[in-house]
Write an enzyme that holds these catalytic residues in place. Structure first.
Site, PDB file in Angstrom:
ATOM      1  N   LYS A 206      -3.970   9.093 -78.854  1.00 17.21           N
ATOM      2  CA  LYS A 206      -3.828  10.106 -78.049  1.00 17.21           C
ATOM      3  C   LYS A 206      -3.938  11.453 -78.685  1.00 17.21           C
ATOM      4  O   LYS A 206      -4.563  12.279 -78.078  1.00 17.21           O
ATOM      5  CB  LYS A 206      -2.371  10.005 -77.277  1.00 17.21           C
ATOM      6  CG  LYS A 206      -2.319  11.001 -76.253  1.00 17.21           C
ATOM      7  CD  LYS A 206      -0.848  10.599 -75.456  1.00 17.21           C
ATOM      8  CE  LYS A 206      -0.742  11.841 -74.448  1.00 17.21           C
ATOM      9  NZ  LYS A 206       0.726  11.338 -73.828  1.00 17.21           N
ATOM     10  N   GLU A 212      -1.341   7.264 -89.787  1.00 15.63           N
ATOM     11  CA  GLU A 212      -1.597   5.686 -90.048  1.00 15.63           C
ATOM     12  C   GLU A 212      -2.947   5.499 -89.425  1.00 15.63           C
ATOM     13  O   GLU A 212      -3.959   4.923 -90.348  1.00 15.63           O
ATOM     14  CB  GLU A 212      -0.671   4.904 -89.359  1.00 15.63           C
ATOM     15  CG  GLU A 212       0.776   4.933 -89.870  1.00 15.63           C
ATOM     16  CD  GLU A 212       1.672   5.852 -89.246  1.00 15.63           C
ATOM     17  OE1 GLU A 212       1.111   6.898 -88.671  1.00 15.63           O
ATOM     18  OE2 GLU A 212       2.928   5.652 -89.133  1.00 15.63           O
ATOM     19  N   GLY A 269       1.835   7.327 -74.288  1.00 11.44           N
ATOM     20  CA  GLY A 269       1.303   6.606 -75.218  1.00 11.44           C
ATOM     21  C   GLY A 269       1.547   5.007 -74.693  1.00 11.44           C
ATOM     22  O   GLY A 269       0.854   4.155 -74.800  1.00 11.44           O
ATOM     23  N   ARG A 270       2.825   4.742 -74.790  1.00 10.44           N
ATOM     24  CA  ARG A 270       3.185   3.417 -74.573  1.00 10.44           C
ATOM     25  C   ARG A 270       3.035   2.889 -72.909  1.00 10.44           C
ATOM     26  O   ARG A 270       3.526   1.890 -72.692  1.00 10.44           O
ATOM     27  CB  ARG A 270       4.506   3.259 -74.762  1.00 10.44           C
ATOM     28  CG  ARG A 270       5.551   4.316 -74.286  1.00 10.44           C
ATOM     29  CD  ARG A 270       7.136   4.310 -75.039  1.00 10.44           C
ATOM     30  NE  ARG A 270       7.892   5.185 -74.526  1.00 10.44           N
ATOM     31  CZ  ARG A 270       7.882   6.591 -75.061  1.00 10.44           C
ATOM     32  NH1 ARG A 270       7.066   6.695 -76.017  1.00 10.44           N
ATOM     33  NH2 ARG A 270       8.659   7.783 -74.560  1.00 10.44           N
ATOM     34  N   GLU A 355      11.641   2.926 -77.446  1.00  5.34           N
ATOM     35  CA  GLU A 355      11.177   4.456 -77.725  1.00  5.34           C
ATOM     36  C   GLU A 355      11.565   5.275 -76.507  1.00  5.34           C
ATOM     37  O   GLU A 355      11.500   6.499 -76.347  1.00  5.34           O
ATOM     38  CB  GLU A 355       9.658   4.411 -78.005  1.00  5.34           C
ATOM     39  CG  GLU A 355       9.234   5.786 -78.663  1.00  5.34           C
ATOM     40  CD  GLU A 355       7.838   5.586 -79.186  1.00  5.34           C
ATOM     41  OE1 GLU A 355       8.049   5.707 -80.615  1.00  5.34           O
ATOM     42  OE2 GLU A 355       6.809   5.559 -78.517  1.00  5.34           O
ATOM     43  N   HIS A 386      14.211 -22.558 -82.761  1.00  2.45           N
ATOM     44  CA  HIS A 386      14.326 -23.059 -84.240  1.00  2.45           C
ATOM     45  C   HIS A 386      14.443 -22.051 -85.123  1.00  2.45           C
ATOM     46  O   HIS A 386      14.572 -22.042 -86.295  1.00  2.45           O
ATOM     47  CB  HIS A 386      13.187 -24.029 -84.545  1.00  2.45           C
ATOM     48  CG  HIS A 386      12.973 -25.076 -83.511  1.00  2.45           C
ATOM     49  ND1 HIS A 386      13.522 -26.360 -83.660  1.00  2.45           N
ATOM     50  CD2 HIS A 386      12.035 -25.302 -82.419  1.00  2.45           C
ATOM     51  CE1 HIS A 386      13.160 -27.033 -82.468  1.00  2.45           C
ATOM     52  NE2 HIS A 386      12.475 -26.630 -82.085  1.00  2.45           N
ATOM     53  N   LYS A 495       8.292  11.555 -89.671  1.00  2.00           N
ATOM     54  CA  LYS A 495       6.998  12.193 -89.885  1.00  2.00           C
ATOM     55  C   LYS A 495       7.019  13.276 -90.845  1.00  2.00           C
ATOM     56  O   LYS A 495       5.807  13.467 -91.810  1.00  2.00           O
ATOM     57  CB  LYS A 495       6.088  12.266 -88.463  1.00  2.00           C
ATOM     58  CG  LYS A 495       5.710  11.022 -87.667  1.00  2.00           C
ATOM     59  CD  LYS A 495       4.990  11.405 -86.579  1.00  2.00           C
ATOM     60  CE  LYS A 495       4.964  10.451 -85.534  1.00  2.00           C
ATOM     61  NZ  LYS A 495       4.400  10.643 -84.255  1.00  2.00           N
TER      62      LYS A 495
HETATM   63  O1  F6P Z   1       5.713   6.589 -82.788  1.00  2.00           O
HETATM   64  C1  F6P Z   1       5.276   7.929 -82.153  1.00  2.00           C
HETATM   65  C2  F6P Z   1       4.091   7.787 -81.404  1.00  2.00           C
HETATM   66  O2  F6P Z   1       3.900   9.013 -80.988  1.00  2.00           O
HETATM   67  C3  F6P Z   1       4.066   6.750 -80.208  1.00  2.00           C
HETATM   68  O3  F6P Z   1       4.954   7.396 -79.169  1.00  2.00           O
HETATM   69  C4  F6P Z   1       2.781   6.602 -79.866  1.00  2.00           C
HETATM   70  O4  F6P Z   1       2.621   5.569 -79.136  1.00  2.00           O
HETATM   71  C5  F6P Z   1       2.413   6.504 -81.296  1.00  2.00           C
HETATM   72  O5  F6P Z   1       3.238   7.429 -82.055  1.00  2.00           O
HETATM   73  C6  F6P Z   1       0.773   6.845 -81.673  1.00  2.00           C
HETATM   74  O6  F6P Z   1       0.402   8.037 -81.407  1.00  2.00           O
HETATM   75  P1  F6P Z   1      -0.954   8.327 -81.010  1.00  2.00           P
HETATM   76  O7  F6P Z   1      -1.544   7.695 -79.983  1.00  2.00           O
HETATM   77  O8  F6P Z   1      -1.096   9.918 -80.753  1.00  2.00           O
HETATM   78  O9  F6P Z   1      -1.902   8.193 -82.493  1.00  2.00           O
END
Ligand code: F6P
Length: 532
Positions: A206, A212, A269-270, A355, A386, A495
């Site tokens: 987003k 990452e 995002g979620r 979250e 199990h 972060k």
């Molecule tokens: O974990 C924090 C967060 O902002 C989530 O809410 C989001 O889904 C994820 O990081 C990834 O964010 P982006 O889509 O901006 O890379």
């Protein structure tokens, strides 16, 4: 006023005192019609909550709580596109992404969001058709065979879960991969096996700034461009696409403008699976099946918007969750889909729930005054039996469960499905009723509440209904607790600290001002980093 200070909350607290002593088996013995009374069917989904520790009075009191919290008004505001994401002053219009009718949905700013939604869906359809029919090819002219989604959190968990869930509907010649972790062990072994001539990368973010995702995307880009050599520009143009709400950042990364799939700041995002974030899923199952998933979600949206409180599946799920968490003191929630295809559903729900609702303050900074999100975990049955079910049966901790199962298997092999369902039904029975035994070590006390969701089959439409039901459940709980489910300020601190610590990991001479434990960890790392 915080919800915990309302008369409706106090009435539930008093009621819980009496009900806490009761055993589920007594509740069933008293009422032969209990299943009928405490189950609900909508759009082909059965929601059986008769094994929850509730009576008719509990439900009336819970409905009064929903009224006191003005949940229906909150729902109306969400559907009207008002800025219910108060801390970010935005609407939360994931419902617009699956809106299927002609009538307009308005953004809070007065803008009709549907033309943008439909334009992106049309762009997804064109792209999916081209890739699936092998019209869209890689830099050397080969058809695309592997799709790698690079994203994390909401840009990973939803499409990853749904792609697994709908594997039975997937294109046979396409393999779909999800890379999320910064740990090179996620990306590197995949790159080793993939062919750069036939691999398409989707960078889903987003913000397009997530550490990452951008780190993995850069490494994947280097890998592809090195292989393409002189055809690097063509490789980038054909084999890298982006899904983002920050198009300028994606263009800077080198994404071709016609391979930029947008979503918008009013999609959390979620809650974004329904947008172009679902592109890897749409590539796997085709846009018609993706549309069927949107249809299913839309059907659940209408049910949630219109059904009265005690006939409203997501709202009932929300109220029963609040009953368990806040009045019976059950802070965990085990999610057990009896479906290997839905094995990632607990992981997906973990982010969606924890979250969204893992918060203790209301938007004005005042305390909620009650616990909020459950500690949510789980796994696919019958594997879970199990693993951790022993604790549910005899651990002495009150842990509610959601069981999810399907009438028909999506991979029918003779004799398997009946055994799977026998185990699913047996577990909720055992948890509720327990068993006596002369040897106390073998006795199971029971009285563990559960709900069971049964669906005709795990197809795109049903999956859409199921996910939307949980989304609305979680949002309705937030509305009752008075919290904003659409922000996540808590994840920012880690972060920031990671960015501050990185130089000290790269350079042993850097001396960041940090606590003794972190300093000790850094020291140990530098003494061991070159060990073989
Ligand atoms: O974990 C924090 C967060 O902002 C989530 O809410 C989001 O889904 C994820 O990081 C990834 O964010 P982006 O889509 O901006 O890379």
């Amino acid at each position: 006023m915080s919800i915990s200070g309302t008369p409706a909350w106090q009435a539930l607290s008093a009621h819980a005192e009496t009900l806490r002593q009761r055993h589920i088996s007594e509740l069933f013995a008293e009422d032969p019609a209990r299943f009928k009374r405490f189950s609900l069917e909508t759009g082909g989904l059965l929601f059986d909550y008769s094994k929850q520790r509730v009576t008719a009075e509990t439900l009336e009191l819970l409905a009064a709580l929903a009224d006191a919290a003005e949940v229906r008004e909150w729902t109306r505001r969400m559907f009207a596109g008002e800025a219910i994401n108060t801390s970010e002053s935005r609407a939360a219009l994931h419902i617009a992404l699956r809106h299927r009718e002609e009538s307009l949905l308005m953004h809070a700013s007065g803008e009709d969001v549907m033309p943008k939604v439909r334009a992106t869906q049309a762009q997804m359809r064109r792209f999916c058709d081209a890739v699936r029919d092998a019209g869209h090819r890689g830099y050397a002219g080969d058809p695309i065979r592997a799709i790698v989604n690079i994203g994390i959190g909401g840009s990973d968990l939803g499409p990853r879960m749904a792609t697994q869930a709908l594997e039975a509907y997937s294109h046979p010649a396409l393999s779909i991969h999800y890379v999320s972790n910064l740990d090179a062990a996620d990306l590197a072994p995949r790159l080793e096996k993939l062919d750069p001539r036939t691999t398409l990368f989707i960078v889903t973010s987003k913000t397009f700034t997530t550490l990452e995702t951008i780190s993995n995307a850069r490494t994947a880009r280097d890998w592809l461009l090195a292989a393409a050599g002189d055809a690097a520009d063509l490789a980038m143009a054909r084999q890298f696409v982006a899904v983002t709400a920050a198009p300028a950042e994606a263009l800077k990364f080198g994404i071709a403008p016609d391979h930029l799939f947008e979503f918008w700041d009013w999609v959390g995002g979620r809650f974004s699976l329904w947008s172009a974030v679902g592109l890897p899923l749409a590539l796997a199952i085709g846009m018609n099946a993706f549309d069927a998933m949107l249809d299913g979600a839309h059907a659940m949206d209408k049910h949630f918007r219109d059904a009265p409180t005690l006939q409203n599946m997501p709202l009932l799920m929300a109220l029963l969750g609040i009953w368990n968490i806040n009045f019976l003191g059950a802070w965990n929630l085990s999610i057990s889909p009896y479906s290997q295809s839905l094995r990632s559903f607990p992981d997906y729900l973990q982010q969606l729930d924890m979250e969204s609702n893992g918060k203790s303050l209301r938007p004005d900074g005042s305390p909620v005054g009650a616990r909020t999100a459950p500690v949510l975990w789980g796994g696919a049955g019958s594997n879970t039996q199990h693993a951790y079910f022993q604790m549910l049966h005899q651990g002495g901790v009150l842990i509610p469960s959601d069981f999810i199962a399907f009438a028909v298997s999506d991979f029918p092999l003779p004799g398997h499905h009946e055994k799977l369902l026998a185990n699913c039904f047996a577990q909720s029975e055992a948890l509720a009723f327990g068993s006596e035994h002369e040897d106390p070590l073998r006795a199971c006390p029971g009285n563990q509440p559960s709900s069971t969701l049964l669906l005709p089959r795990l197809d795109p439409y049903r999956l859409g209904q199921l996910i939307a039901a949980y989304e609305h459940k979680i949002c309705a709980q937030a509305a009752i607790w008075g919290i904003n489910p659409f922000d996540q300020w808590g994840v920012e601190l880690g972060k920031k600290l990671a960015a501050r610590l990185l130089p000290a990991l790269e350079n042993p001479d850097a001396t960041p001002a940090c606590d003794a434990s972190t300093t000790g960890l850094l020291g140990w790392y530098h003494r061991h980093r070159n060990a073989t």
